[in-house]
Design a protein around this motif. Structure first.
Motif, short mmCIF file in Angstrom:
data_model
loop_
_atom_site.label_atom_id
_atom_site.label_comp_id
_atom_site.label_asym_id
_atom_site.label_seq_id
_atom_site.Cartn_x
_atom_site.Cartn_y
_atom_site.Cartn_z
N ILE A 115 0.86 -1.18 0.00
CA ILE A 115 0.00 0.00 0.00
C ILE A 115 0.89 1.23 0.00
O ILE A 115 1.89 1.30 0.74
CB ILE A 115 -0.92 0.05 1.23
CG1 ILE A 115 -1.88 -1.15 1.23
CG2 ILE A 115 -1.73 1.35 1.25
CD1 ILE A 115 -2.82 -1.17 2.43
N THR A 116 0.54 2.18 -0.85
CA THR A 116 1.24 3.46 -0.90
C THR A 116 0.29 4.57 -0.51
O THR A 116 -0.80 4.70 -1.08
CB THR A 116 1.77 3.75 -2.32
OG1 THR A 116 2.64 2.70 -2.72
CG2 THR A 116 2.52 5.08 -2.36
N GLU A 117 0.68 5.36 0.47
CA GLU A 117 -0.08 6.56 0.82
C GLU A 117 0.42 7.71 -0.04
O GLU A 117 1.63 7.95 -0.13
CB GLU A 117 0.11 6.91 2.30
CG GLU A 117 -0.64 8.16 2.71
CD GLU A 117 -0.44 8.53 4.17
OE1 GLU A 117 -1.05 9.53 4.62
OE2 GLU A 117 0.34 7.83 4.86
N LYS A 118 -0.50 8.39 -0.71
CA LYS A 118 -0.14 9.50 -1.59
C LYS A 118 -0.44 10.82 -0.87
O LYS A 118 -1.59 11.12 -0.55
CB LYS A 118 -0.92 9.43 -2.90
CG LYS A 118 -0.70 8.11 -3.65
CD LYS A 118 -1.46 8.08 -4.96
CE LYS A 118 -1.23 6.79 -5.71
NZ LYS A 118 -1.89 6.76 -7.03
N THR A 119 0.61 11.57 -0.60
CA THR A 119 0.44 12.85 0.07
C THR A 119 0.68 13.98 -0.91
O THR A 119 1.49 13.85 -1.84
CB THR A 119 1.40 12.99 1.27
OG1 THR A 119 2.76 12.97 0.79
CG2 THR A 119 1.22 11.82 2.24
N PHE A 120 -0.02 15.09 -0.68
CA PHE A 120 0.01 16.18 -1.64
C PHE A 120 0.74 17.39 -1.05
O PHE A 120 0.40 17.83 0.06
CB PHE A 120 -1.42 16.57 -2.03
CG PHE A 120 -2.23 15.42 -2.55
CD1 PHE A 120 -2.07 14.99 -3.87
CD2 PHE A 120 -3.12 14.74 -1.74
CE1 PHE A 120 -2.81 13.92 -4.36
CE2 PHE A 120 -3.85 13.66 -2.22
CZ PHE A 120 -3.69 13.25 -3.53
N PRO A 121 1.74 17.92 -1.77
CA PRO A 121 2.49 19.08 -1.28
C PRO A 121 1.56 20.24 -0.94
O PRO A 121 0.67 20.59 -1.72
CB PRO A 121 3.41 19.43 -2.45
CG PRO A 121 3.55 18.15 -3.21
CD PRO A 121 2.23 17.47 -3.08
N THR A 122 1.78 20.82 0.22
CA THR A 122 0.97 21.93 0.70
C THR A 122 1.88 23.06 1.16
O THR A 122 2.92 22.82 1.78
CB THR A 122 0.09 21.47 1.87
OG1 THR A 122 -0.77 20.40 1.44
CG2 THR A 122 -0.76 22.60 2.40
N VAL A 123 1.51 24.29 0.84
CA VAL A 123 2.24 25.45 1.35
C VAL A 123 1.37 26.13 2.41
O VAL A 123 0.14 26.06 2.36
CB VAL A 123 2.62 26.45 0.23
CG1 VAL A 123 3.60 25.80 -0.73
CG2 VAL A 123 1.39 26.94 -0.52
N ILE A 124 2.03 26.77 3.37
CA ILE A 124 1.33 27.39 4.51
C ILE A 124 1.60 28.88 4.51
O ILE A 124 2.76 29.32 4.44
CB ILE A 124 1.77 26.75 5.83
CG1 ILE A 124 1.50 25.24 5.80
CG2 ILE A 124 1.03 27.39 7.01
CD1 ILE A 124 2.00 24.50 7.02
N GLY A 125 0.53 29.66 4.59
CA GLY A 125 0.66 31.10 4.54
C GLY A 125 1.31 31.69 5.77
O GLY A 125 1.26 31.12 6.87
N ASP A 126 1.92 32.87 5.59
CA ASP A 126 2.53 33.61 6.69
C ASP A 126 1.92 35.00 6.88
O ASP A 126 2.41 35.80 7.67
CB ASP A 126 4.05 33.74 6.49
CG ASP A 126 4.39 34.39 5.15
OD1 ASP A 126 3.51 34.99 4.53
OD2 ASP A 126 5.56 34.28 4.72
N GLY A 127 0.86 35.28 6.13
CA GLY A 127 0.18 36.55 6.27
C GLY A 127 0.67 37.66 5.37
O GLY A 127 0.03 38.71 5.25
N HIS A 128 1.81 37.43 4.68
CA HIS A 128 2.31 38.49 3.80
C HIS A 128 2.86 37.97 2.47
O HIS A 128 2.98 38.73 1.51
CB HIS A 128 3.37 39.34 4.51
CG HIS A 128 4.56 38.55 4.99
ND1 HIS A 128 5.61 38.19 4.17
CD2 HIS A 128 4.83 38.04 6.22
CE1 HIS A 128 6.50 37.50 4.89
NE2 HIS A 128 6.06 37.39 6.12
N SER A 129 3.21 36.69 2.37
CA SER A 129 3.74 36.13 1.12
C SER A 129 2.61 35.66 0.24
O SER A 129 1.64 35.05 0.72
CB SER A 129 4.68 34.95 1.41
OG SER A 129 5.80 35.36 2.17
#
Length: 305
Positions: A115-129
């Protein structure tokens, strides 16, 4: 050819019709632009689907031209851009996994090889970028900058709130930025029973990978809530070997075990009467397949009704 090449996604999925595990779909064949769009809209209505939906080539591979479509304009743009037969499929929420299934033709029950778990790249905001800046700074997504900046062109200037998450990729393909993790700890008797039941509906299916989505890991372990997105044949990979924590030796060990079973199954099928393809027959098939792919890629769709 057991999915060696020229595999059509719809062929295996059709065998799951009537089963709760089938992700609903319809084929949109090559025709005029107006007819294709009309067919897609009618298919969504017939299946009671609303946006988003998924569109992908019936004979595609490795995530090529797979897209999550969120509106009528995206739908028409896709059908103009991608020629040939495409598959319109319901968009299934949840967690995505690759479940590799094997069964010796001489025994009644198969098993889950990996079994392979597929994870999706996520970016997290910093309020200004803005999103563009976040994508370029992220160690995973900046390698896919050309693809992701085009994919999210209309959102690049948007600034995420501090701590707000933005999923950069929605397609469970390694070539589209998804990270693959070994999840063999999720294999259970209940899951294997479910995969045996599903596989039993596909004539002659002994070896291959199911790409599925489930509500969560507990559902997967219970063999419940499974939605099959694709069924891949003999050249599909046991994608847990791409786990970043694995060495090349781990990957080769998985690959050798996978192909050892593939040859064992092939030998058993030949013994049971399956036709063996000759080298020249294989070569002829390959040339024919390559010509058909080129023809599809070169096809221009008549934009007149």
């Amino acid at each position: 050819m057991s999915g060696l090449f020229g595999e059509r996604k719809a062929e295996s999925l059709y065998h799951l019709q009537g089963m709760d595990e089938q992700a609903r779909f319809e084929l949109i064949t090559a025709s005029t632009i107006e007819n294709r769009i009309d067919t897609a809209v009618r298919a969504m209505q017939a299946m009671a689907l609303v946006f988003p939906v998924v569109l992908k080539p019936d004979a595609g591979q490795r995530g090529s031209d797979v897209a999550v479509i969120r509106g009528a304009r995206e739908l028409s743009d896709y059908l103009v851009r991608v020629s040939g037969t495409v598959l319109l499929q319901e968009h299934v929420e949840g967690e995505e996994f690759g479940v590799f299934y094997m069964r010796d033709p001489d025994v009644e029950q198969g098993y889950v090889f990996s079994i392979t778990e597929k994870t999706f790249p996520t970016v997290i905001g910093d309020g200004h970028s803005n999103i563009e800046s976040l994508l370029m700074k992220n160690p995973r997504t900046h390698y896919l900058a050309a693809y992701l900046l085009d994919l999210h062109a209309e959102k690049l200037e948007f600034v995420l709130k501090d701590g707000e998450k933005f999923k950069a990729v929605e397609i469970g393909s390694h070539c589209r930025g998804s990270v693959f993790l070994d999840a063999n700890d999720l294999i259970t008797p209940d899951l294997e029973a479910a995969m045996n039941r599903i596989s039993g509906s596909i004539p002659g299916f002994f070896f291959g990978r199911y790409d599925i989505r489930v509500p969560d890991k507990l559902s997967l372990k219970a063999g419940q809530g499974i939605k099959v997105l694709e069924v891949n044949g003999v050249t599909s990979e046991s994608t847990n070997m791409y786990d970043p924590s694995y060495s090349i030796f781990n990957a080769y060990k998985i690959m050798f075990a996978q192909w050892s079973m593939a040859f064992k199954i092939g030998k058993a099928n030949i013994k049971g009467g399956a036709q063996r393809i000759t080298f020249f027959g294989f070569l002829k098939y390959l040339i024919s397949y390559s010509s058909n792919i080129k023809s599809n890629n070169d096809m221009t769709i008549d934009k007149k009704a």
